[in-house]
Design a protein around this motif. Structure first.
Motif, short mmCIF file in Angstrom:
data_model
loop_
_atom_site.label_atom_id
_atom_site.label_comp_id
_atom_site.label_asym_id
_atom_site.label_seq_id
_atom_site.Cartn_x
_atom_site.Cartn_y
_atom_site.Cartn_z
N ILE A 80 0.83 -1.21 0.00
CA ILE A 80 0.00 0.00 0.00
C ILE A 80 0.86 1.26 0.00
O ILE A 80 0.35 2.37 0.12
CB ILE A 80 -0.96 0.02 1.21
CG1 ILE A 80 -0.17 0.03 2.53
CG2 ILE A 80 -1.89 -1.17 1.16
CD1 ILE A 80 -1.06 0.09 3.76
N GLU A 81 2.20 1.02 -0.16
CA GLU A 81 3.16 2.13 -0.28
C GLU A 81 3.07 3.09 0.89
O GLU A 81 2.97 4.31 0.73
CB GLU A 81 2.94 2.87 -1.61
CG GLU A 81 3.19 2.00 -2.83
CD GLU A 81 3.03 2.76 -4.12
OE1 GLU A 81 2.53 3.90 -4.07
OE2 GLU A 81 3.39 2.21 -5.18
N LYS A 82 3.07 2.53 2.06
CA LYS A 82 3.12 3.34 3.28
C LYS A 82 4.34 2.97 4.10
O LYS A 82 4.91 1.89 3.93
CB LYS A 82 1.85 3.12 4.12
CG LYS A 82 0.63 3.82 3.56
CD LYS A 82 -0.52 3.82 4.57
CE LYS A 82 -1.70 4.62 4.07
NZ LYS A 82 -2.80 4.68 5.07
N LYS A 83 4.75 3.89 4.97
CA LYS A 83 5.94 3.68 5.77
C LYS A 83 5.71 2.54 6.76
O LYS A 83 4.66 2.45 7.40
CB LYS A 83 6.29 4.96 6.54
CG LYS A 83 7.59 4.87 7.31
CD LYS A 83 7.89 6.18 8.02
CE LYS A 83 9.19 6.08 8.81
NZ LYS A 83 9.49 7.35 9.53
N LYS A 84 6.73 1.67 6.88
CA LYS A 84 6.62 0.56 7.81
C LYS A 84 6.57 1.08 9.24
O LYS A 84 7.19 2.10 9.57
CB LYS A 84 7.82 -0.38 7.66
CG LYS A 84 7.93 -1.06 6.32
CD LYS A 84 9.16 -1.95 6.28
CE LYS A 84 9.34 -2.58 4.92
NZ LYS A 84 10.56 -3.42 4.86
N PRO A 85 5.84 0.38 10.11
CA PRO A 85 5.80 0.80 11.52
C PRO A 85 7.16 0.62 12.19
O PRO A 85 7.88 -0.33 11.90
CB PRO A 85 4.75 -0.14 12.14
CG PRO A 85 4.75 -1.35 11.25
CD PRO A 85 5.04 -0.83 9.86
N SER A 86 7.51 1.56 13.05
CA SER A 86 8.77 1.46 13.79
C SER A 86 8.55 0.64 15.04
O SER A 86 7.70 0.99 15.88
CB SER A 86 9.27 2.87 14.14
OG SER A 86 10.47 2.79 14.86
N ARG A 87 9.27 -0.44 15.16
CA ARG A 87 9.10 -1.31 16.33
C ARG A 87 10.46 -1.60 16.96
O ARG A 87 11.47 -1.67 16.27
CB ARG A 87 8.40 -2.62 15.93
CG ARG A 87 9.19 -3.46 14.96
CD ARG A 87 8.49 -4.78 14.69
NE ARG A 87 7.33 -4.62 13.86
CZ ARG A 87 7.34 -4.73 12.53
NH1 ARG A 87 8.48 -5.01 11.91
NH2 ARG A 87 6.25 -4.58 11.82
#
Length: 309
Positions: A80-87
Motif C-alpha cells: 500500500i506504499e506506506k511507511k513501515k511501523p517502527s518497532r
C-alpha cells in the motif's frame, strides 16, 4: 462503447484454435514446434534463478525478521506504499525490562546496578540489530525482490506470449496440412481447396513471422539473466560485508560490557597472616588433597603471635 465485432470473432476463433491445438498435443495427435537447445538452456537457467532467488529472499527475510507476523505486516505496508511501523527489537525490550527491574531493586545494590548496566548495553545491541536489518534489506533482500517483481515477471509474461504464438503457429501448420490433403476434391460452399490452401499458407507465414519475432524478444530477456547474476553477486558481497560489520560491532559491545561488569565487581575476602595477604583456598577438587593446600601455623609467645611454619 465501440465494439469491433470482427476483432472479437477473430480473437474468439484464435482462442478456440489454441485450445484445440493444446488438446491434440496432449493426446499426441498433433505435432509441436520445438524451440532450439540454446533457448531451452536459457529458459532452464531463468527458471532456476527464479526459484532459488525466491527461496533465498524468503529465508533471508526470515533471518532478519524472525517474527512472521511482522514480516506480513511489513509486506502489506509495502504493497500500500506506506511507511513501515517502527518497532523495537526483542533485545531492546529485554534491556528495558532489565533497567526497570534494576531501578526497582535499587541502583545502589549490586544486582540492581548490574541489571541497569546490562540493560543499557542490551539496548545498544538491539539498536545495532535494527541498523543491520535495515542495511541488509537495502543492499540484499530489496534488490533481489525487485528483480523478481520486474525482470522475472517480464520474462514470464513474454514466455507466455511466446507459447501463445507457438500454438497459433502449430494450428496454422495443421490447417495447411489439412488443406493440402483436400486438393483435387470438389469445391464446398463455393470455396475451392486451392483457395483454402492459399489462405492457410498466408496465415502460416504471418504466424511464423510473429513466432520468430517473439522468440527473439524472449531470448534477449533470457540472456539478460547473466547481467542479473552479476548484480546479485554484488548484492551478496554487500550483504556479507554488512553482516560481518554487524557481528564485529556486537562483539565490541559485549566485550565492553564484560569489562564494565568486571571493573564494578567487588573483590572476595582475603586471609591475612603476619601482615601478608593470602588468596582464598582454591575451589579445585584436587586442592583439598594437595599438601600445599594446608598452611601450618605455630603459636608462640605470650602475645599469641601467629607465624607460618
Amino acid at each position: 462503447m465501440d465494439f469491433n465485432l470482427k476483432k472479437i470473432v477473430k480473437d474468439a476463433g484464435a482462442a478456440v484454435s489454441r485450445v484445440v491445438q493444446l488438446t491434440e498435443e496432449k493426446l499426441g495427435t498433433s505435432g509441436k514446434t520445438e524451440l532450439d537447445a540454446h533457448f531451452e538452456n536459457l529458459w532452464d537457467r531463468a527458471e532456476n534463478t527464479k526459484n532459488f532467488t525466491e527461496k533465498i529472499v524468503k529465508n533471508a527475510e526470515a533471518v532478519l525478521i524472525p517474527n512472521p507476523g511482522n514480516r506480513i505486516e511489513d509486506f502489506i505496508y509495502e504493497k500500500i506504499e506506506k511507511k513501515k511501523p517502527s518497532r523495537l527489537s526483542n533485545l531492546e525490550y529485554l534491556g528495558l525490562d532489565m533497567i526497570e527491574a534494576g531501578s526497582v531493586y535499587g541502583p545502589g545494590t549490586a544486582y540492581g546496578s548490574a541489571l541497569i548496566k546490562v540493560g543499557q548495553w542490551e539496548q545498544k545491541l538491539g539498536q545495532n540489530e535494527r541498523d543491520f536489518i535495515g542495511s541488509a534489506g537495502m543492499c540484499f533482500t530489496q534488490p533481489m525482490r525487485k528483480f523478481l517483481d520486474t525482470e522475472i515477471k517480464t520474462i514470464l509474461k513474454e514466455k507466455s506470449v511466446l507459447e501463445t504464438k507457438r500454438l497459433d503457429l502449430d494450428s496454422c501448420k495443421n490447417r495447411v496440412r489439412k488443406a493440402r490433403s483436400m486438393l483435387g476434391q470438389p469445391s464446398k460452399d463455393g470455396v475451392t481447396p486451392e483457395f483454402l490452401l492459399e489462405q492457410a499458407e498466408r496465415d502460416l507465414r504471418i504466424a511464423q513471422s510473429e513466432f520468430d519475432r517473439q522468440t527473439e524478444i524472449t531470448k534477449l530477456l533470457l540472456e539478460g539473466i547473466s547481467s542479473a547474476h552479476a548484480q546479485q553477486l554484488r548484492c551478496l558481497h554487500e550483504f556479507v560485508d554488512t553482516q560481518a560489520r554487524y557481528y564485529s560491532q556486537c562483539t565490541t559491545i559485549m566485550t565492553e560490557l564484560q569489562r564494565e561488569l568486571a571493573s564494578s565487581a567487588k573483590p572476595g575476602p582475603v586471609l591475612r597472616l603476619n601482615s601478608e595477604d593470602l588468596e582464598p583456598a582454591s575451589n579445585d577438587k584436587n586442592a583439598s588433597t594437595s599438601p600445599s593446600a594446608f598452611i601450618p601455623i605455630s603459636i608462640t609467645g605470650d602475645d599469641t603471635n601467629y607465624s607460618v611454619l
